[in-house]
Design an enzyme around this catalytic site. Structure first.
Site, PDB file in Angstrom:
ATOM      1  N   ALA A   1     116.054-119.746 -25.078  1.00 38.13           N
ATOM      2  CA  ALA A   1     116.333-120.912 -25.923  1.00 38.13           C
ATOM      3  C   ALA A   1     115.419-122.075 -25.553  1.00 38.13           C
ATOM      4  O   ALA A   1     114.966-122.834 -26.426  1.00 38.13           O
ATOM      5  CB  ALA A   1     117.794-121.316 -25.779  1.00 38.13           C
ATOM      6  N   TYR A   2     115.156-122.211 -24.258  1.00 37.76           N
ATOM      7  CA  TYR A   2     114.259-123.262 -23.781  1.00 37.76           C
ATOM      8  C   TYR A   2     112.857-123.080 -24.351  1.00 37.76           C
ATOM      9  O   TYR A   2     112.240-124.035 -24.846  1.00 37.76           O
ATOM     10  CB  TYR A   2     114.241-123.225 -22.261  1.00 37.76           C
ATOM     11  CG  TYR A   2     113.159-124.057 -21.611  1.00 37.76           C
ATOM     12  CD1 TYR A   2     113.265-125.444 -21.531  1.00 37.76           C
ATOM     13  CD2 TYR A   2     112.036-123.450 -21.044  1.00 37.76           C
ATOM     14  CE1 TYR A   2     112.279-126.199 -20.912  1.00 37.76           C
ATOM     15  CE2 TYR A   2     111.052-124.199 -20.419  1.00 37.76           C
ATOM     16  CZ  TYR A   2     111.183-125.575 -20.365  1.00 37.76           C
ATOM     17  OH  TYR A   2     110.203-126.326 -19.756  1.00 37.76           O
ATOM     18  N   LEU A   3     112.330-121.863 -24.297  1.00 37.47           N
ATOM     19  CA  LEU A   3     110.982-121.615 -24.808  1.00 37.47           C
ATOM     20  C   LEU A   3     110.912-121.833 -26.314  1.00 37.47           C
ATOM     21  O   LEU A   3     109.902-122.327 -26.827  1.00 37.47           O
ATOM     22  CB  LEU A   3     110.540-120.198 -24.443  1.00 37.47           C
ATOM     23  CG  LEU A   3     110.289-119.945 -22.952  1.00 37.47           C
ATOM     24  CD1 LEU A   3     109.916-118.480 -22.719  1.00 37.47           C
ATOM     25  CD2 LEU A   3     109.203-120.863 -22.390  1.00 37.47           C
TER      26      LEU A   3
END
Length: 219
Positions: A128-130
């Protein structure tokens, strides 16, 4: 130069603030927690208390007004869930870019991540961060009113910086001390010819100033 840094209490941001102060620049760091203000003053920066998850574009633009450059170095942090990756790593980055454009601050630096991609697949928090970082990067690239440079470091370490890096559109995987990330950001702020570039960063063999100049490619 006056440089405003979003995420002013982050590990990279504090290092950057110390460097900027040492070089005679004026740094201001946006923080959410007033208790962090003294740490910024100790680093030579002016603390500005403002929550980028709830602030308006107008409020952020007022902080940026008159600055020579803006640096987005905020992040939800390693212990946060996927929802805050969306509100901070994407949402706050979008807000900061809109505010910089509104304030007329053209030079815009973004601390992203190697592997950032809005189409990245996976269900883990890091996935999700990427995705969030990739979406934010894509948005910043769309802003015609900004002279943006996106910096994508490899794996961050707390090792002492060496001042020797590899900075290019593609470097391959690797690690880099936060000290050297901050040094590269300080150099990029004064290297406008790197505008329009997305650059990866790992440890290498080239001094930071030479690496920034080489990345600019003689522009």
């Amino acid at each position: 130069m006056r440089i405003v840094i979003a995420g002013g209490h982050g590990q990279i941001a504090l290092r950057l603030e110390r460097l900027l102060a040492a070089h005679g620049h004026e740094a201001a760091g946006i923080i959410r927690d007033p208790a962090q203000a003294e740490d910024l003053r100790g680093a030579g920066a002016e603390p500005v208390v403002l929550d980028l998850e709830s602030a308006s574009v107008e409020e952020v633009a007022a902080v940026l007004k008159g600055a020579d450059a803006a640096v987005f170095a905020a992040g939800a942090g390693g212990g946060s869930g996927a929802a805050r990756k969306e509100t901070v790593d994407r949402g706050a980055a979008v807000l900061f870019a809109d505010a910089a454009e509104r304030a007329g601050v053209r030079r815009h630096l973004v601390v992203s991540s190697m592997g950032a991609n809005p189409d990245h697949r996976g269900d883990e928090v890091f996935d999700a961060y990427l995705r969030a970082k990739g979406a934010a990067d894509a948005y910043v690239r769309s802003k015609a009113g900004l002279d943006w440079t996106i910096l994508r470091p490899g794996m961050l370490t707390n090792d002492a910086g060496t001042g020797l890096v590899r900075l290019a559109e593609s470097t391959g995987r690797g690690s880099v001390p936060r000290d050297d990330v901050a040094a590269v950001l300080a150099e990029l702020a004064e290297t406008p010819a790197t505008a329009g570039l997305t650059l990866e960063l790992i440890s290498g063999t080239v001094p930071v100033a030479e690496a920034a100049k080489a990345a600019a490619g003689g522009r």
